[in-house]
Scaffold this motif. Structure first.
Motif, mmCIF file in Angstrom:
data_model
loop_
_atom_site.group_PDB
_atom_site.id
_atom_site.type_symbol
_atom_site.label_atom_id
_atom_site.label_comp_id
_atom_site.label_asym_id
_atom_site.label_seq_id
_atom_site.Cartn_x
_atom_site.Cartn_y
_atom_site.Cartn_z
ATOM 1 N N VAL A 75 -6.562 5.578 -0.280
ATOM 2 C CA VAL A 75 -5.224 5.450 -0.059
ATOM 3 C C VAL A 75 -4.831 6.897 0.266
ATOM 4 O O VAL A 75 -4.246 7.340 1.261
ATOM 5 C CB VAL A 75 -4.343 4.936 -1.214
ATOM 6 C CG1 VAL A 75 -2.997 5.023 -0.983
ATOM 7 C CG2 VAL A 75 -4.897 3.384 -1.276
ATOM 8 N N ALA A 135 1.699 3.723 2.924
ATOM 9 C CA ALA A 135 1.082 4.358 1.771
ATOM 10 C C ALA A 135 2.277 4.711 0.682
ATOM 11 O O ALA A 135 1.901 4.260 -0.428
ATOM 12 C CB ALA A 135 0.557 5.684 2.236
ATOM 13 N N ARG A 162 1.293 -5.497 -1.228
ATOM 14 C CA ARG A 162 0.126 -4.453 -1.587
ATOM 15 C C ARG A 162 -0.978 -5.276 -2.091
ATOM 16 O O ARG A 162 -1.950 -4.806 -1.784
ATOM 17 C CB ARG A 162 0.717 -3.517 -2.631
ATOM 18 C CG ARG A 162 1.227 -4.312 -4.028
ATOM 19 C CD ARG A 162 1.793 -3.333 -4.936
ATOM 20 N NE ARG A 162 1.994 -3.746 -6.288
ATOM 21 C CZ ARG A 162 2.959 -4.748 -6.573
ATOM 22 N NH1 ARG A 162 3.586 -5.285 -5.461
ATOM 23 N NH2 ARG A 162 3.077 -5.137 -7.783
#
Length: 375
Positions: A13, A61, A192
Motif C-alpha cells: 500500500v 489508497a 477494501r
C-alpha cells in the motif's frame, strides 16, 4: 515468515502511494520544464496518459484506511485526521503565495492573486487541492455513513466521475477533481476487503486478464492522445474504465516491486507523502529557474528529453531532505505537523499520549487486519 507476510501487506500500500506521489511530482516537472521550453512537447501528452493512474491511485489508497476512520466521533476525526489536512492546506497556500510573490514562476502560473488566497478555503486554485478534496471526502463519507447505501454512493460517484472526465467543468481544479475522483476514494473505503485480498492473493489468470485488459486500454488511450487532439479522450467516460484497470494493474505492480530490496525506498516515499506533496512544487520551480540560466548550452539541450525525470527526482529528494532537517525543530516542524492549539488537543502534555493513541489506531487499521484469516 508470518511477520514477513504481514509486513508485505502494509508495504505494498505504501509502495502504491509512493508510485502515485512520484507521478504527481513528474506531472508538475513536465508542466514546468515544457512550458519553460526546456523539455519536448511530447512530455505533455505522456503526462495526459497517466491521468488514468496518478490521482485515482492516491485517492484509492486513502480510501483503504477510511472505513474505520469515519466511524470516529467528529471531535476525534478532526483531531486525528482532518486538522492536519486543513492546516497543511492553509499554511502551504500562504507559503506558496509568498514564495511566488518573491520569485518569478518560470512556468508562468500565477499564484499571487490575493483574491485566490482569500478564497483558498472554499476553492483552492493550486496543486494543493488534493488536501482539500480529501478533507471533503472524509466529511461526506461520514455524513453518508449508515444513511445512504454504499452501493448507491459508489453508483452516484461513478456517474459524476464519468461526467467530469467527459465534459463537465466547474472552472476550478479542486471541484473538478472532486467530481472525478470521489468514486475511487469510496471504492477503497467500501471494497477494501476485496481489493486487499485480491492484491495479496492474486489469481494468476485474474492478474493476466487484468494486465491484458489494462494494457490494451492503455495502448488505445495512449495512441489517441499521442496522435490526436489532446481533448478527444475527455469526450467520453472511457477514462473511468481504463482508470479502474490501471488501478488493479498498478496495485499488483506495487506489491511485486516492494518484494525487492532495491525498491525499499519506494515504501519510504509512500509513508512520507505529505512533505513531498506540499513542498515539491517549490523545488520544481527553483530547479527549472536554475536550468533556464544555462539555456542554449549544448549539455542542457542533450538532457532535454530527460529533464522532467531529473527535475522530479531532484524535487522529491530535496523535499524529503528539508522535512528531515526541520521536523524536530521548534516552529519549523509545524510545516509538516499540526499544532496542538489548531487540532484542539486539551493541552501540550496530552500531545504525546494522543500521538501514541493515533499510531495505535493506525496500526489497528492496517491492511492485514482487514483480510480473512485463512493463512
Amino acid at each position: 515468515m508470518g511477520n514477513d507476510i504481514d509486513r508485505s501487506r502494509v508495504d505494498w500500500v505504501d509502495g502504491a502511494k509512493g508510485i502515485a506521489i512520484l507521478l504527481v511530482a513528474l506531472a508538475h516537472a513536465v508542466q514546468w520544464t515544457v512550458l519553460s521550453g526546456l523539455a519536448p512537447e511530447l512530455w505533455n501528452k505522456i503526462n495526459l496518459v497517466f491521468i488514468v493512474f496518478r490521482m485515482p491511485l492516491f485517492f484509492l489508497a486513502s480510501g483503504l484506511f477510511a472505513a474505520s476512520i469515519i466511524t470516529r466521533t467528529w471531535p476525534t476525526l478532526w483531531r486525528t485526521r482532518l486538522s492536519l489536512l486543513v492546516w497543511a492546506l492553509l499554511l502551504w497556500t500562504v507559503i506558496r503565495f509568498g514564495y511566488f510573490s518573491l520569485l518569478p514562476n518560470p512556468a508562468g502560473f500565477d499564484e499571487t492573486n490575493p483574491l485566490d488566497l482569500l478564497l483558498a478555503p472554499l476553492r483552492p486554485s493550486n496543486g494543493l487541492w488534493f488536501l482539500y478534496a480529501l478533507t471533503l471526502f472524509f466529511i461526506a463519507s461520514k455524513l453518508m455513513r449508515n444513511r445512504v447505501d454504499w452501493r448507491v454512493q459508489i453508483a452516484v460517484a461513478a456517474a459524476l466521475s464519468v461526467l467530469f472526465f467527459a465534459r463537465a467543468d466547474t472552472g476550478n481544479i479542486a471541484w473538478n477533481g472532486i467530481g472525478r475522483y470521489f468514486v475511487f476514494f469510496l471504492l477503497g473505503c467500501y471494497l477494501r476487503g476485496w481489493i486487499l485480498a485480491f492484491v495479496n492473493r492474486p489469481s494468476r489468470f485474474g492478474a493476466l486478464w487484468l494486465g491484458l485488459g489494462f494494457g490494451a486500454g492503455f495502448l488505445v488511450l495512449a495512441g489517441v492522445i499521442l496522435t490526436v487532439d489532446a481533448r478527444v479522450p475527455f469526450i467520453t467516460g472511457t477514462l473511468v474504465v481504463v482508470s479502474l484497470l490501471a488501478l488493479g494493474a498498478g496495485l499488483l505492480v506495487a506489491r511485486f516491486l516492494v518484494g525487492f530490496r532495491a525498491f525499499t525506498w519506494l515504501i519510504y516515499v509512500g509513508r512520507n507523502t505529505l512533505p513531498i506533496y506540499v513542498v515539491h512544487v517549490l523545488f520544481v520551480s527553483a530547479l527549472t529557474s536554475l536550468l533556464l540560466l544555462a539555456r542554449g548550452q549544448t549539455w542542457l539541450d542533450r538532457l532535454g528529453p530527460a529533464l522532467p525525470l531529473i527535475v522530479a527526482g531532484g524535487a522529491v529528494a530535496a523535499s524529503l531532505l528539508l522535512w528531515r532537517l526541520v521536523r524536530d525543530l521548534p516552529v519549523l516542524r509545524y510545516g509538516f505537523a499540526v499544532p496542538a492549539w489548531f487540532s484542539g488537543r486539551a493541552s501540550a502534555r496530552d500531545v504525546t499520549a494522543q500521538a501514541a493513541a493515533s499510531v495505535s489506531a493506525e496500526s489497528a487499521e492496517s491492511p492485514e487486519r482487514m483480510l480473512p484469516r485463512s493463512d
